[in-house]
Design a protein around this motif. Sequence first.
Motif, PDB file in Angstrom:
ATOM      1  N   ILE A 283     -13.352   8.750 -26.560  1.00 14.80           N
ATOM      2  CA  ILE A 283     -12.453   9.807 -26.799  1.00 14.80           C
ATOM      3  C   ILE A 283     -11.168   9.607 -27.283  1.00 14.80           C
ATOM      4  O   ILE A 283     -10.559   9.977 -28.317  1.00 14.80           O
ATOM      5  N   LYS A 284     -10.279   8.678 -26.426  1.00 15.10           N
ATOM      6  CA  LYS A 284      -9.146   8.202 -26.882  1.00 15.10           C
ATOM      7  C   LYS A 284      -9.004   7.756 -27.941  1.00 15.10           C
ATOM      8  O   LYS A 284      -8.153   7.975 -28.907  1.00 15.10           O
ATOM      9  N   GLY A 285      -9.856   6.891 -28.785  1.00 16.43           N
ATOM     10  CA  GLY A 285      -9.592   6.009 -29.771  1.00 16.43           C
ATOM     11  C   GLY A 285     -10.104   7.157 -31.155  1.00 16.43           C
ATOM     12  O   GLY A 285      -9.342   7.109 -31.908  1.00 16.43           O
ATOM     13  N   ALA A 286     -10.938   7.821 -31.013  1.00 18.73           N
ATOM     14  CA  ALA A 286     -11.512   8.745 -32.042  1.00 18.73           C
ATOM     15  C   ALA A 286     -10.782   9.870 -32.113  1.00 18.73           C
ATOM     16  O   ALA A 286     -10.977  10.504 -33.244  1.00 18.73           O
ATOM     17  N   SER A 287      -9.975  10.313 -31.069  1.00 20.30           N
ATOM     18  CA  SER A 287      -9.425  11.510 -31.335  1.00 20.30           C
ATOM     19  C   SER A 287      -7.988  11.275 -31.447  1.00 20.30           C
ATOM     20  O   SER A 287      -6.981  12.107 -31.927  1.00 20.30           O
ATOM     21  N   TYR A 288      -7.573   9.745 -31.799  1.00 19.65           N
ATOM     22  CA  TYR A 288      -6.098   9.424 -32.043  1.00 19.65           C
ATOM     23  C   TYR A 288      -5.699  10.078 -33.318  1.00 19.65           C
ATOM     24  O   TYR A 288      -6.299   9.641 -34.332  1.00 19.65           O
ATOM     25  N   ASP A 289      -4.699  10.926 -33.340  1.00 20.04           N
ATOM     26  CA  ASP A 289      -4.354  11.593 -34.736  1.00 20.04           C
ATOM     27  C   ASP A 289      -5.590  11.971 -35.530  1.00 20.04           C
ATOM     28  O   ASP A 289      -5.746  11.860 -36.684  1.00 20.04           O
ATOM     29  N   ASN A 290      -6.490  12.766 -34.599  1.00 22.62           N
ATOM     30  CA  ASN A 290      -7.736  13.304 -35.380  1.00 22.62           C
ATOM     31  C   ASN A 290      -8.704  12.282 -35.861  1.00 22.62           C
ATOM     32  O   ASN A 290      -9.130  12.368 -37.058  1.00 22.62           O
ATOM     33  N   ASN A 291      -8.395  11.027 -35.546  1.00 18.09           N
ATOM     34  CA  ASN A 291      -9.246   9.893 -35.966  1.00 18.09           C
ATOM     35  C   ASN A 291      -8.921   9.373 -37.801  1.00 18.09           C
ATOM     36  O   ASN A 291      -9.629   8.976 -38.387  1.00 18.09           O
ATOM     37  N   LEU A 292      -7.623   9.532 -37.848  1.00 14.51           N
ATOM     38  CA  LEU A 292      -6.803   8.893 -39.157  1.00 14.51           C
ATOM     39  C   LEU A 292      -6.818   7.479 -39.098  1.00 14.51           C
ATOM     40  O   LEU A 292      -6.618   7.014 -39.829  1.00 14.51           O
ATOM     41  N   LEU A 293      -6.807   6.921 -37.789  1.00 13.19           N
ATOM     42  CA  LEU A 293      -6.493   5.377 -37.820  1.00 13.19           C
ATOM     43  C   LEU A 293      -7.737   4.894 -38.412  1.00 13.19           C
ATOM     44  O   LEU A 293      -8.793   5.220 -38.087  1.00 13.19           O
ATOM     45  N   CYS A 294      -7.221   3.736 -39.281  1.00 14.97           N
ATOM     46  CA  CYS A 294      -8.310   2.796 -39.923  1.00 14.97           C
ATOM     47  C   CYS A 294      -9.193   2.070 -38.840  1.00 14.97           C
ATOM     48  O   CYS A 294     -10.081   1.661 -39.114  1.00 14.97           O
ATOM     49  N   ILE A 295      -8.444   1.938 -37.575  1.00 14.83           N
ATOM     50  CA  ILE A 295      -9.015   1.306 -36.597  1.00 14.83           C
ATOM     51  C   ILE A 295      -9.836   1.993 -35.758  1.00 14.83           C
ATOM     52  O   ILE A 295     -10.466   1.566 -34.559  1.00 14.83           O
ATOM     53  N   GLY A 296      -9.637   3.227 -35.832  1.00 14.72           N
ATOM     54  CA  GLY A 296     -10.351   4.195 -34.907  1.00 14.72           C
ATOM     55  C   GLY A 296     -12.060   4.287 -34.934  1.00 14.72           C
ATOM     56  O   GLY A 296     -12.545   3.893 -35.951  1.00 14.72           O
TER      57      GLY A 296
END
Length: 491
Positions: A283-296
């Motif tokens: 949840i923490k990773g995939a929701s970070y900035d609504n999953n805009l992170l390339c590492i998400g």
Amino acid sequence: MDATLVQDVVAEVMRKLQSKVDFKSPVPRVGEDAPANEPMRDNSSASGSNVDGRYGIFNNVDDAVRAASESQQKLLKLSLDERDQIVKLIKSIARQNAHRWGEIEFKETKIGRLDHKIEKLQILELVPGVEYLKTYANSGSNGVCLEEFAPFGVIGVITPVTHSVPTLSANAINMIASGNSIVANPHPSGKDCAVLAVREYNQQIANRFGIEHLITILANPSLETADAIFNHRGISLLVVTGGPAVAKAALRSPKRAIVAGPGNPPVVVDETACLKNAAESIIKGASYDNNLLCIGEKQVFVVESVYDKLVSALQTAGAVQLTRPQIERLTQQAFKPGQDHKPHVNKDFVGKDARLLVEAAGASAPPSCQLTFGETDFDHPFVQEEQMMPFIPLVRVRDVNEAMDKAIESEHGYRHTAIIHSRNLETITRFGRRAATTLFVVNGASPSGLGLGGQGYLSYSIATPTGEGITTPLTFTRYRRVMITGSLRMI
Ligand code: NAD
């Protein structure tokens, strides 16, 4: 850029023009079809009227390169302590302006989450600076040999819409620390916030150090300005952060390019994992900035024996589950067929709130909902495409071997990021070796791989196909050897 590439780009522009009718939002589409072309043709933006050639803001690549080159010469005359002070000044300007700039970037790009836009600027403190430049010395019978990390000169920088100001700022910190200056071509949909930050950085650097154009930026970026940067004699190195199209273009350019390309990070969850930690981390990773992170986290492969338990843990931690029909309803809207008749991410859904995705699926979610998820097959577009939305597909697999095989296949050889939740060291080692990704996160959320809740430093440019990894000031240096023969040895 060679002739074939120019033809490719023109064909791409024409194709986007034809498909333009499908899309309303100015947010670009992500993936192989990611254009940047559509907004890149817009040369009449508000920032155009602010272009006065002061404090790094230019309309013309030649002017920007000339100014950046003169400023780089001035930078070389400063002491390393002064360079360090410039880097610290950039970090402090970003921290002080984090709320205002975060809001401006959020308004302009219309993607992601405001709280994380702000945080991404505050954590620039974690980006390494001058302290990374250590000289290596080797003293022996024949004299003394020094290995120094020298600057390249002027670096051409391409930045993504997903983190416009953070990427530019982190690049500037690294690159100025190692003695370089910058000519940046920002993503057209995130250019105004980048121009604003560049003006502020340069103004303050000029006031204190008398150098006005260490970071230059094209106020009206286009494919033409990107091409001019790719081919300019005054630019010694390219650093490109973005999706497949620009990564490919940079790799085909005649200059050395450091390419921070796309990802599609899979997560493996095996039967030995702590499922509470796995759910909370996903949840923490995939929701970070609504999953805009390339590492998400983008897709999860979970072994059958713990599938239901992971679902319960995700629900307990606040994620909202969708049924298969609801997922299909969401998919119909979140993906559109491209010219190749394959589903491509619909830009209107990129970086949107989880609640909106749930509503599009025909369900409802509480305001606190950060992530939605549900079961899909392996071939589903949510698994195969780098979707950049806070919906996570769960794929049920027989055992951890199948989980690894499918995870690796879904990563498409980008060698970007992979995540595993397991307590079995042998499994962890095997997956890490097989996935061969630049970033491999074990039993944590993806942002921990960039220093957020984990060890290590931060960068927003993770060089994947070209292999430099999570970039540091050393990435932007030339190794130079000084050999003093027959003297200076003191031992
Ligand atoms: P994008 O590829 O649409 O745009 C990235 C940049 O490239 C923009 O400045 C754009 O204007 C430019 N561009 C696009 N096509 C071009 C071409 N043919 N020639 C020259 N310039 C071109 O990507 P985006 O939507 O802005 O960002 C998301 C993508 O970037 C995702 O694929 C994500 O994984 C990737 N990304 C990677 C990293 C990393 O560190 N590896 C970091 C952030 C984002």
